[in-house]
Scaffold this motif. Structure first.
Motif, PDB file in Angstrom:
ATOM      1  N   CYS A   9      -8.896   7.076   0.016  1.00  0.00           N
ATOM      2  CA  CYS A   9     -10.182   7.503   0.540  1.00  0.00           C
ATOM      3  C   CYS A   9      -9.975   8.139   1.896  1.00  0.00           C
ATOM      4  O   CYS A   9      -9.557   7.478   2.843  1.00  0.00           O
TER       5      CYS A   9
ATOM      6  N   LEU B 195     -18.759   5.191  -7.463  1.00  0.00           N
ATOM      7  CA  LEU B 195     -19.294   3.840  -7.301  1.00  0.00           C
ATOM      8  C   LEU B 195     -20.726   3.745  -7.829  1.00  0.00           C
ATOM      9  O   LEU B 195     -21.121   2.723  -8.382  1.00  0.00           O
TER      10      LEU B 195
ATOM     11  N   TRP C 189     -10.992   5.868   8.839  1.00  0.00           N
ATOM     12  CA  TRP C 189     -11.353   4.541   8.366  1.00  0.00           C
ATOM     13  C   TRP C 189     -12.186   3.771   9.384  1.00  0.00           C
ATOM     14  O   TRP C 189     -12.819   2.786   9.034  1.00  0.00           O
TER      15      TRP C 189
ATOM     16  N   LEU D 197     -17.594   1.842   3.291  1.00  0.00           N
ATOM     17  CA  LEU D 197     -16.626   2.512   2.416  1.00  0.00           C
ATOM     18  C   LEU D 197     -15.307   2.701   3.163  1.00  0.00           C
ATOM     19  O   LEU D 197     -14.227   2.579   2.595  1.00  0.00           O
ATOM     20  N   ASN D 198     -15.414   2.994   4.453  1.00  0.00           N
ATOM     21  CA  ASN D 198     -14.217   3.232   5.246  1.00  0.00           C
ATOM     22  C   ASN D 198     -13.672   1.972   5.901  1.00  0.00           C
ATOM     23  O   ASN D 198     -12.499   1.664   5.783  1.00  0.00           O
TER      24      ASN D 198
ATOM     25  N   ARG E 221     -11.664  -0.890   4.161  1.00  0.00           N
ATOM     26  CA  ARG E 221     -10.300  -0.589   3.714  1.00  0.00           C
ATOM     27  C   ARG E 221      -9.265  -1.161   4.672  1.00  0.00           C
ATOM     28  O   ARG E 221      -8.105  -1.335   4.312  1.00  0.00           O
TER      29      ARG E 221
END
Lengths: 597, 401
Positions: free
Chosen positions: A553, A565, B276, B337-338, B341
């Motif tokens: 990602c 998703l 991220w 989402l970032n 991680r």
């Protein structure tokens, strides 16, 4: 009245009835070329896709015969599937004649025989037609002989036709004009009109399809429904060509529609007789017997907040399908839903599909079951339509299951496999009769076995040649037990089944094996067990998935990952959360995919 | 006197702007790999009989940056990443010209990480010295595998010897470089995956990325799926790789990213860390995406993807195809989402700092995930548990609007 002919077509599914109806309409100019679509009488999408006719439809045709006269032909189309056989007898009540259409290569099938007998009992003139005459496999002489052997009507002079290629269409119409008698009736007598069918239309309210037996019906007449005693003002009358065309009146012998500003289907019951308030008829016409639900299943919304929407949808659906019954039901696993009664498995599938398609519902359907009779310890007899409601064996003396008498017509080559199948399904042979090339087998079979997958099995063991018709016979005592399914040790009431003890272990094993395939792996191990009472008879484990993560990602990925998703989440939405386990819709119907030894 | 910031009111106001990185996309490859879903175009298919329009593309990149300067006025750039496609198809001289132009237009931090993605082919290897001279200080080499069968299944055009040669030359010119390795490859066994990762470790790079091969939509593999190891075997491979890397002294800081632990220097990829940590980035080049924060909004940009179209639009002055403000409702998902991680997790305060939203927007889901053992937290900090790291999709899904 001499120029009127009312007739219907009796045919097995696939024997070409709808195509033949199309040809008649085309030949008589009922629709312009640009208005013709295939199977014009089948207006529901599902009917066209599945190639079946669910509700009766009519077409009033003008035919200029070879004798130079013009006749009014009323074609009343009828459904061909066993689930809808009650609609057939209604349609026949409006006719003086019927065309028996038989595929010249396939021969006579059980459903055709049953419908033909219904027609003969009702005093309807039956004329045979051999269709698909241009197929290489067609054997008209053999099939004509078969009609004589099995049904017992003269078939030597049967018209040879091919609806698909347009062969023999005029010959059939001549046969209708010359061999089918014109209607009898007294145009001057008080009005008597039989309601053959009725349905709800969003714009005009209830539309009734009627056969006028005596008298004349005109708009502005004040009409009386003889059984419900309801009074309404007739607003419109007319015929279907199959387009609806208004007429100034409907006379004795004619078939057409009536609109009277009625808002509820219940007040225009099929089988009731319409007369006028001013000069009422003395006696109503004999009506029809009520249809009873044969197959039951729970329908639940996937999202519990859709319960109201489901209720509204069922209500609307029932406006057009009086044979659909439903009542609220609560399941500990699935929440609030409805226990619905259907005419058969096909009817269930159609209702389910219409709810999903026309009403945009996301549904969970539980395995179809039949109605059982229970004699309680106190001597009281009760009926249950939901297996999970079967109490502990200490609470009742006996369980009785519905038995049907099934008539199966099958070519000699397949008699062996068909008999094996009937025995597997706990059938008892009643009769076996050789009729030319075909054999007519009569079996008493537990209805529970038949509603599951009997029809599909029958088709597969006979390469599609066997045909089936059945009637309810009686409730009979059986050694029946309740098979429960536990998911992570929690009993899921919506998965309970009633099965014969001799098959319970096997079915339990196969069912949990199937469930294991259908339940997707989740973050933890899931135990799926089958139990009879407190005894576990089978167990399978859905192993935990070990990871669910996106490998990459980076900066530009947000919208792509989002899509992925979103899709995953939407997939989960179609599953039902039972405890902490997500169970997909199809797992609730896993039993239908279980094959027998 | 109290001043109540917009952020505390929850009305999407940022009290401070995050760091800003620069991403530069090079959209060409010698040939397209069957698993790749990035914006890349085969050179041979392109309408360039006389070779790549290298100079024209560098000019376009410079104008692209220039036209976006008003969006990032006064902000310094903390890292540069040149990705693709295959940026190493471009000459060192072109890169030198590009970096010079960038330094002249934005304030580049003196210690900024400047990474170039390179293929381990002979043609690219020869340019490594020049790239270093141009100021590039980090390489990311797309090895993927050392096994000939797997390289061919992946459609890679290099071989094992070229890969090892590329590492050798990289060591001569770069103190910091990454190797990309993929596992769960078509027909791969656990032993083969182990051989790949052990050889990669022997290469002694400062960073390793180990990616589970994924069948992405719009790729050849998606349409014609190869025979891949099953889920359990793939999970075994992942565990084996993590164990091998841990015992070789690598730290695991993001789902697929590992860095050589060192007393002197942090070898984590500064540029990727910025993604991220939901930092900002300007993206220039065909199909490049950008995320830029302002005190009152966060915008996302995307440029035209087709190289020829990008060049034409850029020549006309602007190659931005879409630019939109990120809806407030989307921000919790995008942030999570970032941030999730990262194995170390994140300080809760960072959510408000980067999104301008109150922590209450994510609190219920964080509590739920903690109770299920997917996350753990204290007053200030949240991090995914081992289980949470394995089921990130489950976690992220819950923050979807």
């Amino acid at each position: 009245m001499d120029h009127i002919r009312n007739f219907s077509i009796i045919a097995h599914i696939d024997h070409g009835k709808s195509t033949l109806a199309d040809r008649f309409i085309q030949f008589c100019g009922g629709l312009e070329m640009r208005e013709m679509s295939e199977q014009v009488l089948d207006s529901m999408d599902i009917e066209k896709e599945r190639g079946i006719t669910i509700k009766a439809q009519t077409a009033a045709l003008q035919y200029k015969a070879r004798d130079g006269k013009t006749y009014n032909l009323n074609l009343i189309d009828t459904p061909g599937h066993v689930d809808f056989s009650y609609e057939v007898s209604r349609s026949l009540a409006a006719c003086e004649g019927a065309l028996l259409v038989v595929d010249a290569s396939q021969g006579v099938e059980a459903q055709t025989v049953a419908n033909c007998y219904t027609a003969i009992e009702q005093g309807v003139e039956v004329r045979p037609v051999l269709n698909k005459i241009d197929l290489p496999a067609a054997d008209p002489d053999r099939v004509a002989q078969e009609i004589e052997d099995i049904i017992g009507i003269e078939a030597g002079g049967a018209v040879h036709a091919s609806a698909k290629s347009g062969i023999g269409i005029e010959d059939i119409l001549e046969e209708v004009v010359n061999k089918i008698p014109p209607p009898k009736g007294d145009i001057d007598a008080p009005l008597k009109a039989l309601i053959i069918d009725s349905w709800f239309d969003n714009y005009v309210g209830v539309i009734m399809l009627v056969r006028v037996v005596d008298g004349v019906l005109r708009p502005k007449d004040k009409i009386l429904f003889m059984s419900s005693k309801a009074q309404h003002l007739c607003e419109q009358v007319g015929v279907f060509t199959p387009k609806s065309v208004q007429r100034p009146e409907l006379k004795a012998g004619e078939v057409g529609f009536v609109i009277a500003g009625i808002k509820e289907l219940a007040s225009a019951k099929v089988g009731d007789t319409i007369t006028t308030v001013k000069i009422p008829a003395a006696e109503p016409l004999p009506g029809f017997k009520d249809v009873k639900s044969q197959v039951f299943a729970g329908l639940y919304p996937v999202e519990s907040h859709d319960y109201e929407k489901l209720r509204d949808s069922l209500e609307k659906l029932q406006l057009n399908d009086a044979s659909l019954n439903y009542e609220p039901e609560v399941s500990s696993a699935l929440g609030f839903g409805f226990r619905c009664g259907f005419l058969g498995l096909l009817h269930l599938e159609i209702v389910q599909e219409r709810l999903e398609r026309e009403f945009d519902m996301d549904l969970i359907t539980t395995a179809p079951t039949v109605k059982y009779e229970l004699v309680l310890r106190g001597g009281e007899t009760v009926q249950i339509e939901n297996p999970s409601k079967l109490p502990d064996p200490s609470k009742y003396d006996e369980v009785r299951e519905p038995i049907i008498t099934a008539t199966i017509l099958v070519p000699q080559d397949y008699v062996g496999p068909v008999m094996t199948l009937c025995n597997q399904k706990r059938g008892q042979q009643v009769n076996m009769q050789y009729l030319g090339r075909q054999v007519m087998l009569t079996y008493d079979l537990p209805m529970a076995e038949v509603v599951m997958d009997f029809f599909d099995k029958l088709k597969s063991v006979s390469r599609g040649y066997a045909s089936l018709d059945y009637d309810f016979k009686e409730f009979r005592v059986g050694d029946l037990v309740k098979l429960d399914v536990l998911v992570n040790s929690e009993r899921v009431d919506a998965l309970s089944l009633i099965v014969h003890r001799s098959m319970s272990q096997y079915r339990g094993r196969e069912l949990v094996a199937k469930m294991r395939e259908l339940i997707p792996r989740q973050m933890f191990d899931i135990a799926v067990q089958a139990a009879i009472g407190s005894q576990i008879v089978a167990r399978e484990t859905v192993k935990a998935v070990r990871k669910d993560v996106l490998a990459k990602c980076y900066g530009g990925d947000v919208s792509r990952k989002r899509k992925l998703l979103d899709k995953q989440k939407a997939g989960k939405k179609r599953m039902k959360q039972v405890g902490n386990v997500e169970i997909p819709q199809e797992a609730f119907l896993a039993i239908l995919q279980v094959s027998d030894k | 006197m109290h001043t109540i910031s917009l952020a505390q009111l929850g009305s999407s106001g940022l009290s401070a702007l995050p760091p800003l990185a620069l991403y530069i996309h090079f959209p060409w490859c010698v040939k397209k790999c069957p698993y790749c879903d990035f914006n890349s175009h085969a050179v041979r298919d392109a309408n360039y009989p006389s070779g790549l329009p290298e100079a024209q593309y560098i000019d376009a990149l410079i104008s692209d940056l220039e036209s976006n300067l008003p969006q990032v006025w006064g902000r310094s750039v903390s890292s540069i990443f040149m990705g693709g496609g295959t940026p190493s198809l471009f000459s060192a001289a072109s890169m030198d010209r590009l970096l010079e132009a960038i330094r002249a237009r934005v304030k580049l931090n003196p210690d900024a990480e400047i990474t170039l993605e390179a293929n381990p082919g002979t043609f690219e290897i020869e340019k490594f010295a020049g790239y270093a001279a141009a100021g590039i200080n980090r390489l990311s080499i797309g090895i993927q595998s050392f096994n000939a069968e797997h390289l061919s299944a992946l459609g890679r055009i290099h071989n094992r010897d070229e890969a090892l040669r590329a590492v050798e030359i990289a060591h001569q010119h770069f103190a910091n470089f990454n190797l990309d390795i993929m596992y769960a490859l078509p027909q791969q066994t656990l032993a083969q995956a182990q051989a790949d990762i052990r050889l990669a470790i022997e290469c002694n790079s400062t960073h390793l990325s180990a990616y589970h091969l994924t069948l992405e939509p719009n790729t050849l593999f998606h349409r014609y799926p190869p025979q891949l190891p099953d889920d359990d075997l793939a999970a075994d491979m992942q565990e084996m790789i993590e164990a091998e890397l841990a015992s070789a002294g690598f730290g695991h800081y993001e789902t697929s990213a590992f860095y050589k632990k060192s007393q002197n220097r942090d070898y984590r990829s500064q540029h990727n860390l910025n993604y991220w940590q939901f930092g900002d980035y300007l993206g220039i080049g065909a199909g490049a995406h950008g995320k830029i924060s302002f005190h009152d909004k966060i915008i996302r940009q995307a440029r035209y993807k087709q190289p020829s179209e990008y060049l034409a639009k850029m020549a006309a002055g602007n190659a931005i195809q879409t630019e939109n403000v990120v809806e407030k409702a989307e921000l919790p998902f995008e942030f999570m989402l970032n941030l999730l991680r990262l194995t170390e997790g994140f300080p809760l305060a960072l959510f408000t700092e980067r999104t301008g939203l109150p922590q209450s927007k994510i609190f219920a889901e964080i509590e739920r995930a903690c109770s299920e053992g997917l996350l753990e937290r204290d007053l200030h900090w949240v991090k995914p548990t081992d289980k949470g790291q394995r089921f990130l999709n489950v976690l992220m899904e819950r923050f979807l609007p």
